[in-house]
Design a protein around this motif. Structure first.
Motif, PDB file in Angstrom:
ATOM      1  N   GLU A  50       0.844  -1.188   0.000  1.00  0.00           N
ATOM      2  CA  GLU A  50       0.000   0.000   0.000  1.00  0.00           C
ATOM      3  C   GLU A  50       0.882   1.241   0.000  1.00  0.00           C
ATOM      4  OE1 GLU A  50      -2.792   0.140   3.138  1.00  0.00           O
ATOM      5  OE2 GLU A  50      -3.775  -1.748   2.601  1.00  0.00           O
ATOM      6  N   SER A  51       0.379   2.307  -0.596  1.00  0.00           N
ATOM      7  CA  SER A  51       1.130   3.556  -0.615  1.00  0.00           C
ATOM      8  C   SER A  51       1.341   4.059   0.807  1.00  0.00           C
ATOM      9  CB  SER A  51       0.372   4.617  -1.425  1.00  0.00           C
ATOM     10  OG  SER A  51      -0.922   4.834  -0.884  1.00  0.00           O
ATOM     11  N   GLY A  52       2.563   4.531   1.080  1.00  0.00           N
ATOM     12  CA  GLY A  52       2.877   5.096   2.381  1.00  0.00           C
ATOM     13  C   GLY A  52       3.082   4.089   3.482  1.00  0.00           C
ATOM     14  N   ASP A  53       3.102   2.790   3.157  1.00  0.00           N
ATOM     15  CA  ASP A  53       3.258   1.745   4.175  1.00  0.00           C
ATOM     16  C   ASP A  53       4.615   1.086   4.010  1.00  0.00           C
ATOM     17  OD1 ASP A  53       2.955  -0.232   6.061  1.00  0.00           O
ATOM     18  OD2 ASP A  53       0.977  -0.864   5.383  1.00  0.00           O
ATOM     19  N   THR A  54       5.355   0.949   5.100  1.00  0.00           N
ATOM     20  CA  THR A  54       6.668   0.302   5.031  1.00  0.00           C
ATOM     21  C   THR A  54       6.547  -1.215   5.016  1.00  0.00           C
ATOM     22  OG1 THR A  54       6.885   0.399   7.450  1.00  0.00           O
ATOM     23  CG2 THR A  54       7.832   2.224   6.182  1.00  0.00           C
ATOM     24  N   SER A  55       5.377  -1.733   5.339  1.00  0.00           N
ATOM     25  CA  SER A  55       5.151  -3.177   5.265  1.00  0.00           C
ATOM     26  C   SER A  55       4.749  -3.551   3.836  1.00  0.00           C
ATOM     27  CB  SER A  55       4.041  -3.595   6.234  1.00  0.00           C
ATOM     28  OG  SER A  55       4.381  -3.253   7.566  1.00  0.00           O
ATOM     29  N   PHE A  56       5.010  -4.789   3.466  1.00  0.00           N
ATOM     30  CA  PHE A  56       4.631  -5.249   2.136  1.00  0.00           C
ATOM     31  C   PHE A  56       4.508  -6.769   2.141  1.00  0.00           C
ATOM     32  CE2 PHE A  56       9.242  -4.862   2.290  1.00  0.00           C
ATOM     33  CZ  PHE A  56       9.702  -6.038   1.739  1.00  0.00           C
ATOM     34  N   GLY A  57       3.966  -7.296   1.066  1.00  0.00           N
ATOM     35  CA  GLY A  57       3.826  -8.734   0.927  1.00  0.00           C
ATOM     36  C   GLY A  57       4.642  -9.227  -0.250  1.00  0.00           C
ATOM     37  N   LEU A  58       5.152 -10.450  -0.143  1.00  0.00           N
ATOM     38  CA  LEU A  58       5.893 -11.084  -1.229  1.00  0.00           C
ATOM     39  C   LEU A  58       5.304 -12.458  -1.504  1.00  0.00           C
ATOM     40  CD1 LEU A  58       9.684 -10.367  -0.488  1.00  0.00           C
ATOM     41  CD2 LEU A  58       8.274  -9.373  -2.310  1.00  0.00           C
ATOM     42  N   MET A  59       4.934 -12.689  -2.741  1.00  0.00           N
ATOM     43  CA  MET A  59       4.494 -14.004  -3.185  1.00  0.00           C
ATOM     44  C   MET A  59       5.666 -14.629  -3.910  1.00  0.00           C
ATOM     45  SD  MET A  59       1.390 -15.652  -3.324  1.00  0.00           S
ATOM     46  CE  MET A  59       1.004 -17.319  -3.857  1.00  0.00           C
ATOM     47  N   LEU A  60       6.329 -15.572  -3.252  1.00  0.00           N
ATOM     48  CA  LEU A  60       7.500 -16.237  -3.817  1.00  0.00           C
ATOM     49  C   LEU A  60       7.136 -17.687  -4.080  1.00  0.00           C
ATOM     50  CD1 LEU A  60      10.231 -14.754  -1.431  1.00  0.00           C
ATOM     51  CD2 LEU A  60       9.360 -13.826  -3.586  1.00  0.00           C
ATOM     52  N   GLY A  61       6.953 -18.021  -5.346  1.00  0.00           N
ATOM     53  CA  GLY A  61       6.448 -19.352  -5.662  1.00  0.00           C
ATOM     54  C   GLY A  61       5.017 -19.466  -5.169  1.00  0.00           C
ATOM     55  N   ASP A  62       4.757 -20.477  -4.355  1.00  0.00           N
ATOM     56  CA  ASP A  62       3.417 -20.665  -3.792  1.00  0.00           C
ATOM     57  C   ASP A  62       3.290 -20.121  -2.375  1.00  0.00           C
ATOM     58  OD1 ASP A  62       2.426 -21.949  -6.073  1.00  0.00           O
ATOM     59  OD2 ASP A  62       3.188 -23.896  -5.406  1.00  0.00           O
ATOM     60  N   ALA A  63       4.338 -19.511  -1.859  1.00  0.00           N
ATOM     61  CA  ALA A  63       4.330 -19.024  -0.471  1.00  0.00           C
ATOM     62  C   ALA A  63       4.167 -17.509  -0.437  1.00  0.00           C
ATOM     63  CB  ALA A  63       5.624 -19.422   0.239  1.00  0.00           C
ATOM     64  N   PHE A  64       3.305 -17.028   0.470  1.00  0.00           N
ATOM     65  CA  PHE A  64       3.105 -15.594   0.638  1.00  0.00           C
ATOM     66  C   PHE A  64       3.661 -15.178   1.989  1.00  0.00           C
ATOM     67  CE2 PHE A  64       0.900 -11.658   1.628  1.00  0.00           C
ATOM     68  CZ  PHE A  64       0.933 -10.986   0.410  1.00  0.00           C
ATOM     69  N   TYR A  65       4.517 -14.165   1.971  1.00  0.00           N
ATOM     70  CA  TYR A  65       5.165 -13.661   3.181  1.00  0.00           C
ATOM     71  C   TYR A  65       4.729 -12.225   3.438  1.00  0.00           C
ATOM     72  CZ  TYR A  65       8.371 -17.571   2.294  1.00  0.00           C
ATOM     73  OH  TYR A  65       8.908 -18.819   2.052  1.00  0.00           O
ATOM     74  N   VAL A  66       4.575 -11.886   4.698  1.00  0.00           N
ATOM     75  CA  VAL A  66       4.385 -10.491   5.080  1.00  0.00           C
ATOM     76  C   VAL A  66       5.701 -10.000   5.669  1.00  0.00           C
ATOM     77  CG1 VAL A  66       1.909 -10.589   5.428  1.00  0.00           C
ATOM     78  CG2 VAL A  66       3.406 -11.244   7.299  1.00  0.00           C
ATOM     79  N   VAL A  67       6.078  -8.798   5.276  1.00  0.00           N
ATOM     80  CA  VAL A  67       7.318  -8.185   5.750  1.00  0.00           C
ATOM     81  C   VAL A  67       6.944  -6.874   6.415  1.00  0.00           C
ATOM     82  CG1 VAL A  67       9.597  -7.317   5.129  1.00  0.00           C
ATOM     83  CG2 VAL A  67       8.606  -9.238   3.848  1.00  0.00           C
ATOM     84  N   SER A  68       7.383  -6.693   7.650  1.00  0.00           N
ATOM     85  CA  SER A  68       7.027  -5.478   8.389  1.00  0.00           C
ATOM     86  C   SER A  68       8.249  -4.920   9.089  1.00  0.00           C
ATOM     87  CB  SER A  68       5.935  -5.779   9.423  1.00  0.00           C
ATOM     88  OG  SER A  68       6.385  -6.764  10.339  1.00  0.00           O
ATOM     89  N   ARG A  69       8.176  -3.632   9.410  1.00  0.00           N
ATOM     90  CA  ARG A  69       9.229  -2.952  10.163  1.00  0.00           C
ATOM     91  C   ARG A  69       8.868  -2.939  11.634  1.00  0.00           C
ATOM     92  NH1 ARG A  69      14.030  -2.789   7.676  1.00  0.00           N
ATOM     93  NH2 ARG A  69      13.675  -2.499   5.433  1.00  0.00           N
ATOM     94  N   GLN A  70       9.821  -3.326  12.462  1.00  0.00           N
ATOM     95  CA  GLN A  70       9.618  -3.352  13.892  1.00  0.00           C
ATOM     96  C   GLN A  70       9.901  -1.968  14.486  1.00  0.00           C
ATOM     97  OE1 GLN A  70       8.366  -6.445  15.178  1.00  0.00           O
ATOM     98  NE2 GLN A  70       8.207  -6.425  12.939  1.00  0.00           N
ATOM     99  N   PRO A  71       9.476  -1.712  15.729  1.00  0.00           N
ATOM    100  CA  PRO A  71       9.714  -0.391  16.346  1.00  0.00           C
ATOM    101  C   PRO A  71      11.184   0.017  16.360  1.00  0.00           C
ATOM    102  CG  PRO A  71       8.112  -1.625  17.621  1.00  0.00           C
ATOM    103  CD  PRO A  71       8.628  -2.569  16.572  1.00  0.00           C
ATOM    104  N   ASP A  72      12.091  -0.978  16.416  1.00  0.00           N
ATOM    105  CA  ASP A  72      13.518  -0.636  16.438  1.00  0.00           C
ATOM    106  C   ASP A  72      14.088  -0.440  15.037  1.00  0.00           C
ATOM    107  OD1 ASP A  72      13.594  -3.186  15.436  1.00  0.00           O
ATOM    108  OD2 ASP A  72      14.823  -4.038  17.043  1.00  0.00           O
ATOM    109  N   GLY A  73      13.244  -0.518  14.022  1.00  0.00           N
ATOM    110  CA  GLY A  73      13.695  -0.303  12.656  1.00  0.00           C
ATOM    111  C   GLY A  73      14.090  -1.560  11.913  1.00  0.00           C
ATOM    112  N   SER A  74      14.177  -2.665  12.609  1.00  0.00           N
ATOM    113  CA  SER A  74      14.551  -3.915  11.963  1.00  0.00           C
ATOM    114  C   SER A  74      13.365  -4.490  11.192  1.00  0.00           C
ATOM    115  CB  SER A  74      15.042  -4.935  12.995  1.00  0.00           C
ATOM    116  OG  SER A  74      13.998  -5.261  13.905  1.00  0.00           O
TER     117      SER A  74
END
Length: 240
Positions: A50-74
């Motif tokens: 989504e626009s303005g969101d640091t989180s995103f999703g990745l569909m790699l093959g048949d697997a879907f991953y959510v990627v998010s930023r933690q409070p410490d920036g990691s």
């Protein structure tokens, strides 16, 4: 001696070429001033954000991953099936095999779906479907979907479906068994094709060819294991 210059030239040309010549689709929300960008690599992998969101999703093959930023920036990454399984382990089970079972969606019979012609949205033609019974509400307000069966849009549809699942999963503590039912309904609707328009609230605005850097389709960190997700969830539970 002639081999070295040749290898150097090949390396230079390879470096200069785009890693992925793919497809970029932009969806817009009429209710919120936001866009959703779906990028498809030539490998079939998909990135969705989504626009303005640091989180995103990745569909790699048949697997879907959510990627998010933690409070410490990691960064943190997790496969949605592992998140759902961890929730089922920490709480009374909700999802079971709703995300993984084969065959058609289980509540498809309670959704009344009727095709009502064709419509062009964002330059793509799709079938118009009137869908009733969403959320298990018989006689509720129907929703009109425009769905495309174009082969080149199928990766977008697969990623959007998983993105919807990822949005539902965190609500399990509040929704209970309804969370699995919503996932099954999503599966039934996406079996109609790739959405171009969802009730006028979410529409395809544009789709175009794009050169996409391969780094955009890589997990920034190894995905969290199921055990690690369980431990993190248990740590957040109120102390008895």
């Amino acid at each position: 001696m002639m081999l070295r210059p040749l290898l150097a030239l090949v390396a230079l040309v390879s470096f200069a070429l785009p890693a992925h010549a793919g497809l970029r689709a932009v969806y817009g929300s009429a209710e919120e001033n936001k866009t959703l960008v779906v990028e498809v690599a030539d490998s079939g992998d998909v990135r969705i954000a989504e626009s303005g969101d640091t989180s995103f999703g990745l569909m790699l093959g048949d697997a879907f991953y959510v990627v998010s930023r933690q409070p410490d920036g990691s960064a943190m990454a997790a496969r949605i099936e592992d998140i759902a399984a961890a929730i089922d382990q920490v709480m009374p089970p909700v999802f079971g095999d709703a995300l993984t079972h084969d065959g058609p969606a289980r509540p498809a019979a309670r959704l009344a779906m009727k095709r009502r012609g064709e419509r062009t949205v964002g330059g793509r033609k799709g079938d118009v479907w009137r869908v009733e019974g969403i959320g298990g509400v018989a006689g509720g307000t129907p929703v009109e979907y425009v769905m495309s069966l174009d082969d080149d849009l199928k990766p977008i549809g697969r990623a959007l479906e998983q993105f919807m699942h990822a949005a539902i999963i965190p609500g399990a503590p509040l929704m209970g068994s309804a969370a699995a039912e919503f996932i099954e309904e999503t599966r039934a609707i996406f079996a109609l094709g790739t959405p171009l328009d969802v009730g006028g609230r979410f529409q395809l605005r544009s789709i175009e060819r794009a050169d996409l850097a391969h780094e955009r389709f890589e997990l920034p960190v190894p995905p969290a294991t199921r055990d690690a997700l369980v431990a993190a969830m248990q740590a957040q539970l109120p102390k008895k």
